[in-house]
Motif scaffolding. Structure first.
Motif, PDB file in Angstrom:
ATOM      1  N   SER A 142       0.831  -1.212   0.000  1.00 39.03           N
ATOM      2  CA  SER A 142       0.000   0.000   0.000  1.00 39.03           C
ATOM      3  C   SER A 142       0.863   1.258   0.000  1.00 39.03           C
ATOM      4  CB  SER A 142      -0.988  -0.008   1.174  1.00 39.03           C
ATOM      5  OG  SER A 142      -0.307   0.138   2.389  1.00 39.03           O
ATOM      6  N   GLU A 143       1.998   1.218   0.724  1.00 37.75           N
ATOM      7  CA  GLU A 143       2.883   2.401   0.703  1.00 37.75           C
ATOM      8  C   GLU A 143       3.489   2.586  -0.688  1.00 37.75           C
ATOM      9  OE1 GLU A 143       2.988   0.081   3.044  1.00 37.75           O
ATOM     10  OE2 GLU A 143       2.466   1.163   4.876  1.00 37.75           O
ATOM     11  N   ALA A 144       3.887   1.493  -1.329  1.00 41.57           N
ATOM     12  CA  ALA A 144       4.465   1.606  -2.671  1.00 41.57           C
ATOM     13  C   ALA A 144       3.430   2.157  -3.646  1.00 41.57           C
ATOM     14  CB  ALA A 144       4.973   0.244  -3.140  1.00 41.57           C
ATOM     15  N   ARG A 174       0.849   4.100  -3.075  1.00 45.63           N
ATOM     16  CA  ARG A 174       0.631   5.537  -2.891  1.00 45.63           C
ATOM     17  C   ARG A 174       1.815   6.350  -3.404  1.00 45.63           C
ATOM     18  NH1 ARG A 174      -2.748   8.823   0.454  1.00 45.63           N
ATOM     19  NH2 ARG A 174      -3.270   7.184   1.936  1.00 45.63           N
ATOM     20  N   ALA A 175       3.022   5.866  -3.107  1.00 46.96           N
ATOM     21  CA  ALA A 175       4.218   6.595  -3.554  1.00 46.96           C
ATOM     22  C   ALA A 175       4.267   6.668  -5.079  1.00 46.96           C
ATOM     23  CB  ALA A 175       5.475   5.921  -2.997  1.00 46.96           C
ATOM     24  N   VAL A 192       1.870   9.396  -6.176  1.00 44.09           N
ATOM     25  CA  VAL A 192       2.420  10.722  -5.848  1.00 44.09           C
ATOM     26  C   VAL A 192       3.545  11.099  -6.808  1.00 44.09           C
ATOM     27  CG1 VAL A 192       3.717  12.022  -4.104  1.00 44.09           C
ATOM     28  CG2 VAL A 192       1.710  10.673  -3.427  1.00 44.09           C
ATOM     29  N   MET A 193       4.442  10.167  -7.084  1.00 44.77           N
ATOM     30  CA  MET A 193       5.579  10.525  -7.953  1.00 44.77           C
ATOM     31  C   MET A 193       5.141  10.722  -9.409  1.00 44.77           C
ATOM     32  SD  MET A 193       7.901   7.035  -7.995  1.00 44.77           S
ATOM     33  CE  MET A 193       7.971   5.974  -9.463  1.00 44.77           C
ATOM     34  N   TRP A 214       7.278  19.676 -12.279  1.00 37.82           N
ATOM     35  CA  TRP A 214       8.661  19.960 -12.680  1.00 37.82           C
ATOM     36  C   TRP A 214       8.961  19.655 -14.148  1.00 37.82           C
ATOM     37  CZ3 TRP A 214      11.284  15.901 -14.701  1.00 37.82           C
ATOM     38  CH2 TRP A 214      10.857  14.606 -14.354  1.00 37.82           C
ATOM     39  N   TYR A 217       9.730   5.947 -15.544  1.00 36.47           N
ATOM     40  CA  TYR A 217       8.917   5.820 -14.325  1.00 36.47           C
ATOM     41  C   TYR A 217       8.277   4.434 -14.224  1.00 36.47           C
ATOM     42  CZ  TYR A 217       9.457  10.359 -12.201  1.00 36.47           C
ATOM     43  OH  TYR A 217       9.977  11.433 -11.512  1.00 36.47           O
ATOM     44  N   LEU A 242      11.027   2.556 -12.613  1.00 31.99           N
ATOM     45  CA  LEU A 242      11.163   2.909 -11.197  1.00 31.99           C
ATOM     46  C   LEU A 242      10.038   2.300 -10.365  1.00 31.99           C
ATOM     47  CD1 LEU A 242      12.106   6.733 -11.351  1.00 31.99           C
ATOM     48  CD2 LEU A 242      13.637   4.804 -10.900  1.00 31.99           C
ATOM     49  N   MET A 299      10.285  -0.360  -7.328  1.00 30.05           N
ATOM     50  CA  MET A 299       9.763  -0.074  -5.983  1.00 30.05           C
ATOM     51  C   MET A 299       8.889  -1.210  -5.464  1.00 30.05           C
ATOM     52  SD  MET A 299       8.870   3.515  -4.437  1.00 30.05           S
ATOM     53  CE  MET A 299       7.545   4.056  -5.470  1.00 30.05           C
TER      54      MET A 299
END
Lengths: 210, 210
Positions: free
Chosen positions: B160-162, B164-165, B168-169, B176, B192, B195, B199
């Protein structure tokens, strides 16, 4: 991160009146935005007259510039201190960076969101100076990731993209983290350290998922 | 993603007047914020009278609500379409999610930043409804990552943390990315995707770094 300033955005001791004004400004601008906030609104929230506020700051713009400049300076300073204390190992250095980036932004979630959403309201030359300092912060991450890749500790072929994504995901916690949620800030740090290391192709971690 | 609406935030064909108003509102609010923008400002930017604007929208709040609601609905719709086309493989599904999340937000970078910075300006009950749709979008990512973990394709203990990250990314690129920079949007997507797979502890990729 002991002795961190909590919701106080100032990097150095400030007079009570000045600190109170900056905290009030963060609170009011977080609700109404820079352009929706008047000097009088800030003064009222700080329990001062507008005249008393003008004793400390020449304008609303100077209040915003002070918040933004002190914030980024404090972040840079704490990040450099954390790197100084982390030693030479790229894994330890990346973990230190993730810890500072998350805890700093969780300490002042409203200030963080203001720093993102009101960047457009910052006037020149302060805006350019601020962006340069943000770029410095990014380069501290870039250097650690690049060093880890060069030394064969991190396997990613995408060092600069990974470095930027790590900064974005760690800063982004301010937008969703709830202190009353299922994870503490410390647990969040441990998990994001692990995610960041996975993203750069770092060594398999010990169990530190909190 | 062919036929995507570019800087047009509308998810379905809209009258010229209405689409022009929404585009003008995004442009003006990106510069001055919701509270720093008047109905007259929006009308002027759209080349209309304030009266003509009120023919389409009852208030500035309704303009903002329309921008935000159409944006999240379009994102959800495209994400579901992309998942439908991605088949059953968790790697292909996660790659599809990253592609949509990045390309959607790059197509309308100002609108994305508005969606983040002016969430506070959205009034109830629209705000709660909007947050529920954002949570739906997050759950589409959560489900793909959890499925990959369950099937042993992704090795992360932090699904779940991955997830969400990753959201967000990928959303954060709007803050940017420069179309004149060294990477195209497509190259960014490829990097991405890699990446994100790193992750979640996905399988080692073929060379797709663009």
């Amino acid at each position: 991160m002991a002795g961190a300033a909590g919701s106080d955005p100032t990097a150095r001791p400030a007079p009570v009146g000045e600190a109170a004004i900056l905290q009030a400004a963060i609170a009011v601008m977080a609700e109404h935005g820079y352009h929706g906030t008047s000097v009088r609104d800030i003064a009222e929230r700080a329990g001062l007259s507008a005249g008393a506020l003008y004793h400390h700051f020449a304008s609303k713009q100077e209040v915003l510039a002070t918040i933004m400049e002190r914030g980024i300076k404090a972040l840079l300073s704490r990040t450099r201190t954390a790197l100084d204390g982390a030693g030479d190992d790229p894994v330890a250095r990346l973990r230190a960076l993730v810890e500072v980036q998350i805890l700093f932004h969780l300490q002042d979630q409203r200030g963080t969101l203001l720093g993102t959403s009101e960047l457009r309201a910052l006037e020149e030359p302060v805006r350019t100076r601020h962006l340069a300092k943000r770029a410095q912060q990014q380069r501290l991450f870039d250097a650690v990731v690049a060093d880890g890749v060069e030394r064969g500790v991190f396997a990613t072929p995408l060092a600069s993209e990974a470095s930027r994504a790590i900064v974005v995901m760690c800063t982004g916690v301010a937008a969703w983290f709830s202190p009353s949620g299922r994870l503490s800030g410390r647990q969040l740090v441990a998990r994001y350290q692990r995610l960041a290391l996975a993203m750069v192709g770092g060594p398999a971690p010990e169990d530190d998922t909190g």
